[in-house]
Design a protein around this motif. Structure first.
Motif, PDB file in Angstrom:
ATOM      1  N   GLY A 173      37.937 -39.613  41.140  1.00 52.04           N
ATOM      2  CA  GLY A 173      36.957 -38.899  41.946  1.00 52.04           C
ATOM      3  C   GLY A 173      36.576 -37.576  41.312  1.00 52.04           C
ATOM      4  O   GLY A 173      36.161 -37.530  40.157  1.00 52.04           O
ATOM      5  N   ASP A 174      36.757 -36.482  42.043  1.00 54.53           N
ATOM      6  CA  ASP A 174      36.381 -35.155  41.541  1.00 54.53           C
ATOM      7  C   ASP A 174      37.576 -34.394  40.961  1.00 54.53           C
ATOM      8  O   ASP A 174      37.547 -33.166  40.855  1.00 54.53           O
ATOM      9  CB  ASP A 174      35.739 -34.327  42.650  1.00 54.53           C
ATOM     10  N   ALA A 175      38.612 -35.115  40.577  1.00 57.89           N
ATOM     11  CA  ALA A 175      39.825 -34.461  40.054  1.00 57.89           C
ATOM     12  C   ALA A 175      39.543 -33.719  38.759  1.00 57.89           C
ATOM     13  O   ALA A 175      38.801 -34.201  37.897  1.00 57.89           O
ATOM     14  CB  ALA A 175      40.926 -35.494  39.834  1.00 57.89           C
ATOM     15  N   ALA A 176      40.145 -32.544  38.617  1.00 59.94           N
ATOM     16  CA  ALA A 176      40.103 -31.820  37.341  1.00 59.94           C
ATOM     17  C   ALA A 176      41.156 -32.400  36.408  1.00 59.94           C
ATOM     18  O   ALA A 176      42.159 -32.961  36.856  1.00 59.94           O
ATOM     19  CB  ALA A 176      40.354 -30.336  37.569  1.00 59.94           C
ATOM     20  N   LEU A 177      40.932 -32.261  35.094  1.00 58.70           N
ATOM     21  CA  LEU A 177      41.837 -32.826  34.098  1.00 58.70           C
ATOM     22  C   LEU A 177      42.676 -31.725  33.473  1.00 58.70           C
ATOM     23  O   LEU A 177      42.138 -30.749  32.962  1.00 58.70           O
ATOM     24  CB  LEU A 177      41.052 -33.559  33.007  1.00 58.70           C
ATOM     25  N   LEU A 215      53.428 -26.921  37.312  1.00 56.80           N
ATOM     26  CA  LEU A 215      53.590 -26.944  38.769  1.00 56.80           C
ATOM     27  C   LEU A 215      52.621 -25.980  39.434  1.00 56.80           C
ATOM     28  O   LEU A 215      51.972 -26.308  40.434  1.00 56.80           O
ATOM     29  CB  LEU A 215      55.034 -26.595  39.135  1.00 56.80           C
ATOM     30  N   GLN A 216      52.489 -24.780  38.861  1.00 58.44           N
ATOM     31  CA  GLN A 216      51.568 -23.798  39.425  1.00 58.44           C
ATOM     32  C   GLN A 216      50.122 -24.279  39.347  1.00 58.44           C
ATOM     33  O   GLN A 216      49.352 -24.132  40.300  1.00 58.44           O
ATOM     34  CB  GLN A 216      51.718 -22.465  38.688  1.00 58.44           C
ATOM     35  N   SER A 217      49.751 -24.888  38.224  1.00 55.62           N
ATOM     36  CA  SER A 217      48.384 -25.383  38.061  1.00 55.62           C
ATOM     37  C   SER A 217      48.072 -26.524  39.017  1.00 55.62           C
ATOM     38  O   SER A 217      46.941 -26.665  39.495  1.00 55.62           O
ATOM     39  CB  SER A 217      48.155 -25.850  36.620  1.00 55.62           C
ATOM     40  N   LEU A 218      49.070 -27.352  39.296  1.00 52.41           N
ATOM     41  CA  LEU A 218      48.849 -28.488  40.187  1.00 52.41           C
ATOM     42  C   LEU A 218      48.529 -28.051  41.616  1.00 52.41           C
ATOM     43  O   LEU A 218      47.993 -28.834  42.399  1.00 52.41           O
ATOM     44  CB  LEU A 218      50.085 -29.405  40.190  1.00 52.41           C
ATOM     45  N   HIS A 219      48.829 -26.799  41.950  1.00 52.06           N
ATOM     46  CA  HIS A 219      48.485 -26.272  43.277  1.00 52.06           C
ATOM     47  C   HIS A 219      46.988 -26.002  43.408  1.00 52.06           C
ATOM     48  O   HIS A 219      46.499 -25.783  44.518  1.00 52.06           O
ATOM     49  CB  HIS A 219      49.250 -24.968  43.549  1.00 52.06           C
ATOM     50  N   SER A 220      46.248 -26.001  42.297  1.00 57.38           N
ATOM     51  CA  SER A 220      44.861 -25.524  42.315  1.00 57.38           C
ATOM     52  C   SER A 220      43.890 -26.472  43.001  1.00 57.38           C
ATOM     53  O   SER A 220      42.791 -26.072  43.356  1.00 57.38           O
ATOM     54  CB  SER A 220      44.380 -25.257  40.880  1.00 57.38           C
ATOM     55  N   GLY A 221      44.238 -27.740  43.173  1.00 57.96           N
ATOM     56  CA  GLY A 221      43.336 -28.690  43.820  1.00 57.96           C
ATOM     57  C   GLY A 221      43.487 -30.071  43.233  1.00 57.96           C
ATOM     58  O   GLY A 221      44.402 -30.334  42.440  1.00 57.96           O
ATOM     59  N   PRO A 222      42.613 -31.008  43.584  1.00 54.39           N
ATOM     60  CA  PRO A 222      42.711 -32.379  43.074  1.00 54.39           C
ATOM     61  C   PRO A 222      42.690 -32.401  41.552  1.00 54.39           C
ATOM     62  O   PRO A 222      41.860 -31.749  40.921  1.00 54.39           O
ATOM     63  CB  PRO A 222      41.465 -33.060  43.655  1.00 54.39           C
ATOM     64  N   ARG A 245      52.142 -33.129  45.487  1.00 57.03           N
ATOM     65  CA  ARG A 245      51.880 -34.566  45.401  1.00 57.03           C
ATOM     66  C   ARG A 245      50.510 -34.937  45.955  1.00 57.03           C
ATOM     67  O   ARG A 245      49.853 -35.841  45.465  1.00 57.03           O
ATOM     68  CB  ARG A 245      52.964 -35.339  46.148  1.00 57.03           C
ATOM     69  N   GLY A 246      50.075 -34.221  46.984  1.00 53.62           N
ATOM     70  CA  GLY A 246      48.780 -34.536  47.587  1.00 53.62           C
ATOM     71  C   GLY A 246      47.607 -34.250  46.671  1.00 53.62           C
ATOM     72  O   GLY A 246      46.514 -34.796  46.867  1.00 53.62           O
ATOM     73  N   ASN A 247      47.797 -33.388  45.663  1.00 54.91           N
ATOM     74  CA  ASN A 247      46.710 -33.032  44.745  1.00 54.91           C
ATOM     75  C   ASN A 247      46.620 -33.955  43.538  1.00 54.91           C
ATOM     76  O   ASN A 247      45.584 -33.998  42.875  1.00 54.91           O
ATOM     77  CB  ASN A 247      46.899 -31.595  44.240  1.00 54.91           C
ATOM     78  N   LEU A 248      47.696 -34.662  43.227  1.00 56.75           N
ATOM     79  CA  LEU A 248      47.757 -35.412  41.980  1.00 56.75           C
ATOM     80  C   LEU A 248      47.201 -36.819  42.175  1.00 56.75           C
ATOM     81  O   LEU A 248      47.814 -37.669  42.813  1.00 56.75           O
ATOM     82  CB  LEU A 248      49.203 -35.467  41.487  1.00 56.75           C
ATOM     83  N   ALA A 269      59.249 -38.205  41.563  1.00 56.92           N
ATOM     84  CA  ALA A 269      59.033 -36.759  41.579  1.00 56.92           C
ATOM     85  C   ALA A 269      57.606 -36.384  41.950  1.00 56.92           C
ATOM     86  O   ALA A 269      57.380 -35.500  42.791  1.00 56.92           O
ATOM     87  CB  ALA A 269      59.388 -36.166  40.219  1.00 56.92           C
ATOM     88  N   LEU A 270      56.629 -37.058  41.322  1.00 61.06           N
ATOM     89  CA  LEU A 270      55.234 -36.650  41.477  1.00 61.06           C
ATOM     90  C   LEU A 270      54.473 -37.471  42.515  1.00 61.06           C
ATOM     91  O   LEU A 270      53.330 -37.151  42.835  1.00 61.06           O
ATOM     92  CB  LEU A 270      54.514 -36.736  40.129  1.00 61.06           C
ATOM     93  N   GLY A 271      55.091 -38.533  43.001  1.00 62.89           N
ATOM     94  CA  GLY A 271      54.413 -39.349  44.003  1.00 62.89           C
ATOM     95  C   GLY A 271      53.359 -40.257  43.412  1.00 62.89           C
ATOM     96  O   GLY A 271      52.622 -40.921  44.137  1.00 62.89           O
TER      97      GLY A 271
END
Length: 584
Positions: A173-177, A215-222, A245-248, A269-271
């Motif tokens: 979808g609109d996930a960042a890489l 881990l900190q970057s994964l908080h930024s969004g999808p 996990r909800g963002n990944l 770990a990451l779901g």
């Protein structure tokens, strides 16, 4: 989606609104209008440059993408290199007309100047390029020998990007890489640069070197994570991954085999269980799989448009693919066993057959036999020359399991050698039993997460009668002014003598010497040492204990800050000051 030339990729970018977020740099969005200005700046400098072939190396993925598009619009063929070490630069000089980006000063690299704001109709006068024209040249990873240059046509890159979007676009979808691998290799180039550019997904400019930064970057969004097996195997289980996990949306892994237990651990770990990509620099993507928890299904599914079969003689994998340069069947060295559903399981490589004293020996079979032992977590073997007897012998590199480490600590290296040789006697002929053994805390890997033949060969440069004076080193993160290295101190290090027999401790002077030595490898430090400030030794560095050495270079102050740390401790730090001889 991306078509057969840079014109179409640039047209996609130019058609997006000025405020479209191309990517993120240190938490700040990079808008489309700013990105296109950088493309124009790179094109301007390359339009004036003589020659067709240019090597490109930039650590920032967004600036790399701008330079790549600018070079293509200036009708240049881009050469990618995994590093800027002197040997790599010397090899490139034989093939390219110039260098772009973060190469050493003696390469006289071109750098784009300040944005001139001229982005109107940037794509209108960008020359069209034939689908069979060479867009860039990548290099193989060197896992089985020296790295080889592989040209890639526009049509191949376009087909790869279209395949990835067809397979995984809906899921992302609109996930960042974001990535833990470099875009200087084909895997990172496709997944972190070309695919998101074509699909309009945001790119994270910095490589995620440390798990804590990830881990900190994964908080930024999808987002979706582009990783290597080596990184995923070292993912710390104690960090609070459940928070993100909800963002990944997806985790991708490529570049080598991913152990089943690692795939399960990552999923826990990451779901999100990793999506594994099987391919190579030569072939592009071939197949993919997503192993379900506890399923035991290791089969690979060919990618859309990729036809696969096994050769009749040795069951070698053959394929026809839009990711190849032509429509002919391409034979690999991998053996494959096909099921009735068209999926296949890999059975080892045919080119890993060695001839030892006129006998054909399977290196894969030796590795499988070693890894079947409860004492072994991971094993690699290579053929090496035994100068003393003028013949070839097998060398084994072993990462011991917890049980193996306990047995090693209770005995000796000779005792462990004997136990593992005994474990091989039922499946390996006596002539093929390893004669040289190296016990490692982890397999050495390069910036692409690959354990190459050259890295293993280098570990044999220390003979049995010598004591190592350097640690095992793996590059984790590399930026223009900062580098992070994972170092592991071998238990038989020369400098442990006298420090101390019952409890070896790495001397502080050695830690400082290593920091300065590695600093000189990565940065243009002034010639003369001046002083050390804020030197602290806080926690002991013990044998076989992985620690991170972080080096930060301040060119203006002529200083190098170093820091040794591990997940649970800060071991040492300091700031080394230098001065040029002219100012002495």
């Amino acid at each position: 989606m991306m078509s057969d030339s840079a014109v179409d990729l640039l047209r996609l970018s130019a058609s997006r609104v000025a405020t479209h977020v191309v990517g993120w740099r240190d938490g700040t969005p990079v808008r489309n209008e700013d990105f296109l200005r950088r493309v124009a700046a790179w094109r301007t400098i390359l339009d004036a440059a003589e020659g067709r072939h240019f090597a490109l190396y930039l650590e920032d993925s967004i600036e790399f993408a701008a330079a790549l598009l600018g070079a293509w619009c200036a009708t240049k063929t881009v050469w990618l290199t995994a590093d800027v070490l002197p040997a790599s630069c010397a090899a490139l000089r034989q093939s390219v007309n110039g260098f772009l980006g973060d190469f050493p000063s003696d390469c006289m690299p071109l750098k784009a100047g300040a944005d001139d704001g001229v982005i109107a109709c940037l794509h209108d006068d960008c020359p069209a390029m034939a689908a069979d024209g060479i867009a860039l040249v990548v290099h193989t990873s060197g896992t089985t020998g020296s790295a080889q240059a592989i040209p890639k046509r526009w049509s191949q890159l376009a087909a790869e990007v279209s395949t990835l979007e067809a397979l995984f676009g809906t899921r992302l979808g609109d996930a960042a890489l974001m990535a833990t691998v470099s875009h200087q290799h084909i895997y990172g180039l496709l997944f972190k640069v070309l695919w998101p550019l074509a699909a309009g997904r945001a790119i994270h400019a910095r490589m995620q070197g440390f798990p804590e930064e990830l881990l900190q970057s994964l908080h930024s969004g999808p987002c979706a994570l582009i990783a290597s097996p080596a990184y995923l195997k070292r993912l710390p289980a104690h960090l609070p991954w459940s928070e993100v996990r909800g963002n990944l949306r997806a985790v991708f892994s490529s570049g080598g085999p991913l152990p089943a237990e690692t795939a399960r651990a990552v999923g826990t770990a990451l779901g999100s269980g990793p999506i594994e990509i099987y391919g190579s620099s030569e072939t592009g993507g071939i197949a993919w799989r997503e192993r379900k928890q506890n399923s035991g299904d290791d089969a690979w599914q060919p990618m859309p448009g990729v036809s696969c079969r096994a050769s009749t003689e040795e069951s070698l994998l053959e394929l026809r693919s839009p990711h190849l340069a032509d429509d002919n069947w391409f034979r690999l060295a991998d053996r494959a066993l096909f099921g009735p559903d068209g999926r296949f399981v890999l059975q080892g490589r045919s080119d890993r057959i060695a001839k030892i004293e006129e006998k054909r020996i399977s290196l894969d079979a030796i590795e499988r036999a070693l890894q079947a032992s409860a004492l072994v977590s991971e094993a690699r073997v290579i053929v090496c020359d035994d100068a003393g007897v003028q013949r070839q012998r097998i060398a084994a590199f072993v990462v011991l399991s917890d049980e193996g480490q306990r047995a090693f600590a209770a005995g000796s290296k000779l005792a462990m050698n004997k136990r593992l040789r005994q474990a091989l006697t039922d499946t390996v002929e006596a002539v093929a039993l390893p004669r040289r053994w190296r016990y490692l805390p982890a397999m050495p890997v390069n910036a692409q997460g690959k354990t190459t033949h050259a890295l293993l060969q280098a570990l044999l440069s220390v003979t049995a009668d010598e004591r190592p004076r350097e640690p095992l080193v793996r590059e984790i993160l590399r930026e223009s002014d900062r580098v992070a290295l994972e170092i592991v101190v071998p238990a038989d290090l020369f400098y442990f003598d006298g420090h101390f027999n019952e409890a070896p401790i790495l001397p502080g002077v050695v830690q400082v010497d290593w920091a300065i030595g590695k600093g000189r490898e990565y940065f243009p430090l002034p010639a003369n040492f001046r002083a050390i400030h804020a030197l602290k030794f806080q926690h002991v560095i013990q044998p076989d204990q992985p620690v991170t050495l972080e080096l930060t270079h301040d060119a203006q102050k002529g200083s190098l800050h170093f820091r040794y740390f591990s997940p649970n401790a800060q071991h040492a730090s300091g700031r080394v000051l230098f001065m040029d001889q002219a100012h002495g």
